[in-house]
Design an enzyme around this catalytic site. Structure first.
Site, PDB file in Angstrom:
ATOM      1  N   HIS C  78       0.842  -1.191   0.000  1.00 13.81           N
ATOM      2  CA  HIS C  78       0.000   0.000   0.000  1.00 13.81           C
ATOM      3  C   HIS C  78       0.881   1.246   0.000  1.00 13.81           C
ATOM      4  O   HIS C  78       0.692   2.157  -0.804  1.00 13.81           O
ATOM      5  CB  HIS C  78      -0.930  -0.004   1.220  1.00 13.81           C
ATOM      6  N   ASP C 107       6.256  21.335 -26.874  1.00 12.86           N
ATOM      7  CA  ASP C 107       6.242  19.989 -26.274  1.00 12.86           C
ATOM      8  C   ASP C 107       7.307  19.939 -25.198  1.00 12.86           C
ATOM      9  O   ASP C 107       7.934  20.957 -24.898  1.00 12.86           O
ATOM     10  CB  ASP C 107       6.519  18.905 -27.338  1.00 12.86           C
ATOM     11  N   TRP C 143       7.174  -0.024   3.866  1.00 12.45           N
ATOM     12  CA  TRP C 143       7.711   0.662   2.681  1.00 12.45           C
ATOM     13  C   TRP C 143       9.080   1.241   2.974  1.00 12.45           C
ATOM     14  O   TRP C 143       9.824   1.596   2.074  1.00 12.45           O
ATOM     15  CB  TRP C 143       6.747   1.739   2.173  1.00 12.45           C
ATOM     16  N   SER C 171      12.611   5.837 -13.948  1.00 12.18           N
ATOM     17  CA  SER C 171      11.517   6.574 -14.573  1.00 12.18           C
ATOM     18  C   SER C 171      11.412   7.980 -13.990  1.00 12.18           C
ATOM     19  O   SER C 171      11.307   8.962 -14.725  1.00 12.18           O
ATOM     20  CB  SER C 171      10.210   5.808 -14.366  1.00 12.18           C
ATOM     21  N   SER C 172      11.488   8.071 -12.661  1.00  6.18           N
ATOM     22  CA  SER C 172      11.369   9.385 -12.022  1.00  6.18           C
ATOM     23  C   SER C 172      12.517  10.299 -12.409  1.00  6.18           C
ATOM     24  O   SER C 172      12.319  11.485 -12.656  1.00  6.18           O
ATOM     25  CB  SER C 172      11.382   9.260 -10.499  1.00  6.18           C
ATOM     26  N   GLU C 257      12.017  13.006  -0.412  1.00 10.67           N
ATOM     27  CA  GLU C 257      10.892  12.358  -1.089  1.00 10.67           C
ATOM     28  C   GLU C 257       9.555  12.905  -0.597  1.00 10.67           C
ATOM     29  O   GLU C 257       8.624  13.108  -1.371  1.00 10.67           O
ATOM     30  CB  GLU C 257      10.978  10.843  -0.862  1.00 10.67           C
ATOM     31  N   TYR C 259       8.954  15.854   0.380  1.00 13.02           N
ATOM     32  CA  TYR C 259       8.714  17.158  -0.236  1.00 13.02           C
ATOM     33  C   TYR C 259       8.497  17.048  -1.736  1.00 13.02           C
ATOM     34  O   TYR C 259       7.826  17.884  -2.332  1.00 13.02           O
ATOM     35  CB  TYR C 259       9.838  18.125   0.141  1.00 13.02           C
ATOM     36  N   SER C 270      -1.458  27.250  -5.468  1.00 15.02           N
ATOM     37  CA  SER C 270      -1.117  28.636  -5.804  1.00 15.02           C
ATOM     38  C   SER C 270      -1.665  29.054  -7.166  1.00 15.02           C
ATOM     39  O   SER C 270      -1.715  30.238  -7.481  1.00 15.02           O
ATOM     40  CB  SER C 270       0.399  28.825  -5.789  1.00 15.02           C
ATOM     41  N   HIS C 304      15.281  13.010  11.769  1.00 15.34           N
ATOM     42  CA  HIS C 304      14.135  13.144  12.679  1.00 15.34           C
ATOM     43  C   HIS C 304      13.206  11.940  12.573  1.00 15.34           C
ATOM     44  O   HIS C 304      12.270  11.816  13.343  1.00 15.34           O
ATOM     45  CB  HIS C 304      13.385  14.470  12.487  1.00 15.34           C
ATOM     46  N   HIS C 305      13.472  11.062  11.604  1.00 14.52           N
ATOM     47  CA  HIS C 305      12.730   9.802  11.541  1.00 14.52           C
ATOM     48  C   HIS C 305      13.369   8.757  12.454  1.00 14.52           C
ATOM     49  O   HIS C 305      12.903   7.636  12.527  1.00 14.52           O
ATOM     50  CB  HIS C 305      12.708   9.257  10.115  1.00 14.52           C
ATOM     51  N   THR C 330       6.984  26.918   5.503  1.00 15.59           N
ATOM     52  CA  THR C 330       5.684  26.301   5.234  1.00 15.59           C
ATOM     53  C   THR C 330       4.567  27.226   5.700  1.00 15.59           C
ATOM     54  O   THR C 330       3.551  27.388   5.014  1.00 15.59           O
ATOM     55  CB  THR C 330       5.575  24.937   5.949  1.00 15.59           C
ATOM     56  N   LYS C 333       3.819  29.987   3.267  1.00 15.83           N
ATOM     57  CA  LYS C 333       2.947  29.580   2.158  1.00 15.83           C
ATOM     58  C   LYS C 333       1.484  29.676   2.545  1.00 15.83           C
ATOM     59  O   LYS C 333       0.671  30.242   1.811  1.00 15.83           O
ATOM     60  CB  LYS C 333       3.261  28.147   1.734  1.00 15.83           C
ATOM     61  N   ARG C 452       1.916   1.564  15.144  1.00 17.17           N
ATOM     62  CA  ARG C 452       1.516   1.377  13.755  1.00 17.17           C
ATOM     63  C   ARG C 452       1.943  -0.010  13.277  1.00 17.17           C
ATOM     64  O   ARG C 452       2.686  -0.707  13.950  1.00 17.17           O
ATOM     65  CB  ARG C 452       2.138   2.457  12.862  1.00 17.17           C
TER      66      ARG C 452
END
Lengths: 384, 179, 527
Positions: C78, C107, C143, C171-172, C257, C259, C270, C304-305, C330, C333, C452
């Protein structure tokens, strides 16, 4: 143009805000909010949590009020003409600096708590906590508790009820999924240091009431500490995904006043001695099977399953297995020393002679294996 | 003409940006030595220093305080080794050479190679904790039933923070993946 | 911009070829954008179906539907599918459709590579999903695939997972290179950088993040592969490696990732808010600078993770300060969006509704993010449902809502038809209510102590889980309505005008609706 009614917009606006207020109004209850816990650190963490919560709530009320005001009053349908402004250096500088100042206000108490959290020096009691797939092991390292160590598994009642399709009335199960067979016992009003490590993958030892969460990492010894102010039972869980039964390795802390703690230590040591004595005798097959089933369910069923059929492709079956039906010596060797390159652990150091003898006997006679072999604790002792 | 120029500019940018991507792929691997370097400097992850015996002899001993070092041993459950310190803890002065022996026994019926991984707590001690001799510097191979006594000699830098009075030195034996 | 209408009609003399080969061999940015968007929607439904399995199992305590190992495969896939299959490709699809039209380019800069970077995706996605049917099951380690659970203890299919991640990463990266080349080289005369629409700006910065971060992920999985098969020990303690190193490498990718998945959303909001406020975006340049500083900060906050792994105090302090600092740009914004609305002339068409929901709900996610950034408090939050609530607020009510807002905003331009606005409003209210029923209770669950990634829980968590599951089923169902609305709009409906909305800004509104197959073959002049 394509306008909605005012009510709907209010609903949308209030939805976000209402959530925040709801969270605040019921904060006193443990069910909705973080526990204040029973240690100085857990209390400080709670205060910090609430402080930041109220700060963001205030900011939220401010920002959302302006937005809602704008949504209600600056609508085209009210015939307003849009204003022309689209920048203002003063305002922009202001709303960069104000949040920055708020952050400094948060950073001070956070730093203070963090430094206290990390200071594990001068502990009175030291306990080594080792994570296993999927149980905890506690070893008391101090002189007065020397050699005391045990595994702490999910208790049998919960373990049975949590099987797929068990379909039991879980409200009848004592502390479903939060109960263990052997809780860790700690003295109150003493600084207790935990040395947390792991035997296999990364686990994390968390007891909310203690304000302690520490990752258990193979090869690392992480230290953390607690200071319990009042006796009681405090429950927690593993919080780092550690494989299949990550959700089924709870922690139960039993906090006792120092004298009761000492009594418990003495009692544990006496039990250990008695078990060693008992292991010296010859056991009947029936006794071995009863004991073996217990040991099997706590130590083996996690992988090989309670029905001995294993999980195809992951864990082999015991029923009809070559090892369980083959020579006894090979079977003992596999259980005691594990099988390298697989998930099969070496149980030699984890289990007593009697437990090993019983579980091997059980594996050789249950699930239709019916070899009739009885392995004695003395057989294990000589195999060591 | 203009079209061609644009195409060329695009190709060049493609090359440059691909080079950045390749560089960042390399950077992913460079994180490994960078991390180790970082750990050496900060003492993160318990990577302790190693000093020579002569260097150790020349350190002045700070007799005014003492530090208790406790030894904790683990051998992974897939490794049938019995592994324990012969003394649970010793107390040393900073600058004094501490010596302790460990007993390591292979309980299996075949030879096994394993590697011990050291770890120290609290982490801030690591950079002041130096070893002159340790079985953890290399892999150990034990024959079936063999038992060895392995020494560890260490010295705590007198510059270590004053609030440190207890240190945990831990070893975990992992079955070696090679061989 | 009213002069530009003359350009478009002259150049649609050759339309697309018919049949399957149009889609297989296309180099047209609009076709490829469409492919990306449909791929992403398919993945959203597949990933969503997995979420339904998770919520169904968690509907009540006890194990009823799946075994714990399959449950772990569901949470893992998921996460992977939603991140790499749904959110990221959707943004790339939007970039393909919109960036050339917004900057007046005919293009994308590298059309053939564009085709390639899309067509890798279905293969990577299929490869990833096929692991579910392999012996031993699919990836079951989350993940974040922490070592050693994913290396020494991973299932056989992990190698396929690694290969799929490599493909998705390639691809990215190709997509990102293409976007940068398009923005830097293909702008119409007069379209200076500081005149670009914010969606283009945020994507330019995102593309640089992608090029910097994705290769590090590729490095991480390559090291994993080497550990599994070539006898190296990057992460394996048995050979002198270090499991914590894996987390550092992973989150060095992983935080940027995050962000990558939210900056383009900022761009979309915006674009939409000024249109329906009938006012220019407040603080355009501060928006650009805020985006750039968020991007920079995203590279120095990764640990921080990892507050609970046992870092030295100095490290924890540094990462705490850097993390909470992100709330400053942030906040800028959010304040700018609110100031844009202030004293505007607001109307509430469907895209605006989604944009408003985004601002409210993303801000809530930002608040819980600030709380999580405070290290000592994170001791209690870490790896609980509080974290799950936080990142679903920013990724579902944030990123996904912005994508849906974008679709409702530009869909008439793409298809030439106005969608059924009553249905679209039902979709909106249904989604916004159910998403809160789904994710808000998770805050309470986390604070009350529910970890979790567990397939079963203690009785005291039952009510909130049940509530979340009900919200989850409703939210899942509402996306089927979205599918219906999309198909209905593509097939027909009220003819959309060229401008579609009353007063939209940007070159894309100067071409016909539907946008012709080729636009801006002659570049427009931007004043």
């Amino acid at each position: 143009m394509r306008n909605l009614s005012v009510n709907k917009h209010l609903l949308l606006a209030l939805l976000g805000l209402g959530n925040v207020v709801y969270a605040g109004s019921v904060f006193a209850e443990y069910k909705y909010n973080m526990t204040q816990g029973v240690t100085p650190i857990s209390g400080e963490i709670y205060d910090l949590h609430m402080m930041v919560f109220w700060i963001v709530t205030a900011i939220g009320i401010g920002v959302f009020s302006v937005m809602i005001y704008s949504i209600i009053n600056h609508r085209k349908s009210k015939g307003v003409k849009p204003a022309e402004f689209h920048e203002s250096t003063e305002v922009e500088v202001l709303w960069t600096i104000i949040p920055f100042v708020i952050l400094i206000f948060i950073a001070f108490p956070a730093t203070k708590t963090l430094l206290a959290l990390e200071d594990s020096s001068d502990a009175d009691v030291t306990i080594k906590v080792t994570g296993y797939q999927w149980k905890w092991h506690y070893e008391y390292l101090d002189d007065d508790a020397k050699g005391l160590s045990f595994f702490s598994n999910l208790d049998a009642e919960s373990n049975e009820a949590r099987q797929l399709g068990a379909n039991q009335d879980l409200s009848q199960v004592d502390h479903y999924l939060l109960n263990v067979d052997n809780p860790i016992v700690l003295p109150t009003n003493k600084k207790v240091r935990f040395l947390v490590t792991s035997n296999d993958v990364i686990h994390s030892w968390w007891v909310p009431a203690l304000g302690v969460k520490q990752d258990a990492i193979p090869g690392y010894i992480n230290d953390t500490w607690t200071y319990l102010k009042k006796p009681g039972v405090y429950r927690g869980q593993c919080t780092e995904l550690c494989g299949k039964d990550h959700g089924f390795m709870p922690i139960v802390v039993l906090a006792k006043p120092e004298n009761e703690y000492k009594e418990w230590l003495a009692q544990k040591q006496a039990e250990k001695k008695a078990a060693e004595e008992e292991a010296k005798g010859v056991w009947s097959l029936e006794k071995l099977m009863t004991k073996g089933e217990q040991v099997y369910n706590t130590s083996c069923a996690g992988c090989h399953q309670a029905n001995g059929k294993g999980l195809p492709g992951m864990f082999p079956a015991i029923a009809g297995s070559k090892i369980a039906l083959g020579p006894i010596a090979d079977h003992i060797n596999t259980v005691m020393n594990g099988k390298s390159g697989t998930a099969m652990q070496a149980f030699g150091a984890q289990l007593s002679d009697a437990d090993l003898a019983a579980v091997i006997t059980y594996e050789r006679n249950a699930f239709g294996n019916n070899t009739g072999d009885a392995v004695q604790p003395s057989d294990i002792k000589s195999a060591r | 003409m203009q079209e061609l120029q644009l195409q060329k500019a695009n190709q060049q940018l493609l090359l440059k940006l691909s080079a950045v991507a390749v560089l960042m792929f390399g950077f992913g691997f460079a994180l490994v030595p960078l991390y180790n370097l970082f750990c050496d400097i900060t003492g993160l992850n318990g990577k302790t220093g190693q000093v020579s015996v002569t260097e150790a002899r020349n350190t002045t001993i700070d007799m005014s305080r003492s530090i208790t070092v406790r030894f904790v041993t683990t051998s992974q459950s897939e490794l049938p080794w019995e592994f324990k310190p012969l003394a649970d803890k010793i107390t040393v002065h900073p600058g004094e050479l501490g010596k302790v022996n460990f007993s390591i026994k292979n309980m299996a019926d075949h030879a096994i190679t394993a590697q011990a991984i050291p770890s120290l707590a609290p982490t801030k001690v690591s950079k002041y904790f130096n070893k002159t001799e340790c079985f953890c510097f290399s892999q150990q191979t034990l024959q079936a039933g063999e038992e060895i006594i392995a020494p560890v000699h260490f010295i705590i830098d007198p510059a270590a923070p004053k609030d440190i009075s207890q240190v945990i030195l831990s070893y975990t034996f992992f079955k070696s993946t090679k061989g | 911009m009213s002069t530009a209408t003359a350009h478009d009609t002259a150049h649609d003399h050759h339309g697309p070829p018919a049949g399957l080969s149009r889609w297989l061999f296309t180099t047209n940015h609009k076709d490829i954008g469409t492919l990306y968007l449909w791929f992403s929607f398919t993945m959203l439904l597949i990933g969503g179906a997995m979420a339904m399995v998770i919520r169904a199992e968690l509907f009540q305590p006890g194990m009823q539907i799946v075994d714990p190992n399959f449950f772990n495969q569901m949470t893992t896939l998921h996460g992977l599918i939603m991140v790499f299959g749904a959110i990221m490709p959707a943004f790339v699809g939007l970039a393909n459709w919109l960036i050339p039209m917004m900057i007046g380019a005919p293009d994308m800069a590298l059309p053939r590579m564009n085709n390639w970077s899309f067509w890798i995706l279905p293969f990577a996605g299929t490869l990833l999903l096929s692991t579910l049917f392999m012996e031993g099951g699919g990836p079951n380690f989350g993940w974040t695939f922490y070592a050693p659970l994913s290396t020494t203890y991973g299932p056989e299919s992990t190698d396929f997972f690694i290969f799929a991640v490599h493909l998705l990463g390639m691809s990215s990266i190709m997509g990102a290179i293409n976007i940068i080349a398009t923005i830097l080289n293909m702008r119409a005369p007069g379209m200076t950088l500081m005149k670009m629409p914010l969606f283009v700006w945020t994507w330019l910065i995102t593309a640089f993040l992608l090029i910097a971060a994705m290769p590090v992920l590729a490095g991480a999985v390559t090291m994993m592969l080497a550990d599994r098969h070539f006898g190296t020990s990057f992460f394996n303690a048995a050979g002198g490696g270090d499991p914590i190193l894996f987390q550092h490498v992973f989150w060095f990718f992983g935080h940027p990732e995050v962000y990558i998945m939210i900056l383009p959303a900022f761009g979309i909001i915006s674009q939409i808010v000024p249109t329906f406020s009938r006012k220019k975006l407040f603080g355009y340049s501060s928006m650009v600078y805020a985006t750039a500083s968020i991007a920079f900060l995203s590279f120095i906050v990764w640990a921080h993770h990892m507050y609970t792994v046992g870092m030295p105090v100095a490290g924890e302090l540094f990462f705490m300060y850097a993390t909470i600092l992100i709330s400053v740009p942030t906040g800028v914004k959010v304040f700018n969006w609110v100031a844009t609305m202030w004293r505007g002339a607001l109307t509430f068409e469907v895209p605006m509704l989604w944009a408003l929901a985004f601002i409210f709900l993303f801000t809530l996610g930002g608040f819980s993010g600030l709380m999580l950034g405070v290290t000592p408090a994170d001791t209690q939050y870490h790896d609980t449902y509080f974290v799950v609530a936080h990142f679903h607020y920013v990724l579902v009510a944030g990123a996904l809502f912005s994508i849906i807002a974008a679709v409702y905003y530009w869909l008439p331009k793409w298809t030439g038809h106005m969608y059924d606005q009553t249905l679209a409003k039902i979709h909106f209210w249904w989604s916004v209510i159910s998403v809160n029923i789904l994710f808000f209770p998770m805050h309470f669950l986390g604070l009350a102590g529910m970890p979790r990634r567990i397939p079963d829980y203690a009785i005291q968590f039952a009510e909130f889980n049940q509530l979340a599951s009900i919200g989850g089923f409703a939210f899942g169902l509402s996306q089927l309505l979205f599918l219906y609305i999309l198909i209905k709009t593509i097939r027909g409906g009220e003819k959309a005008t060229d401008k579609v909305w009353e007063k939209p800004e940007g070159l894309e509104w100067t071409v016909a609706s539907p946008a012709p197959y080729h636009t801006f073959a002659t570049p427009p002049q931007v004043k």
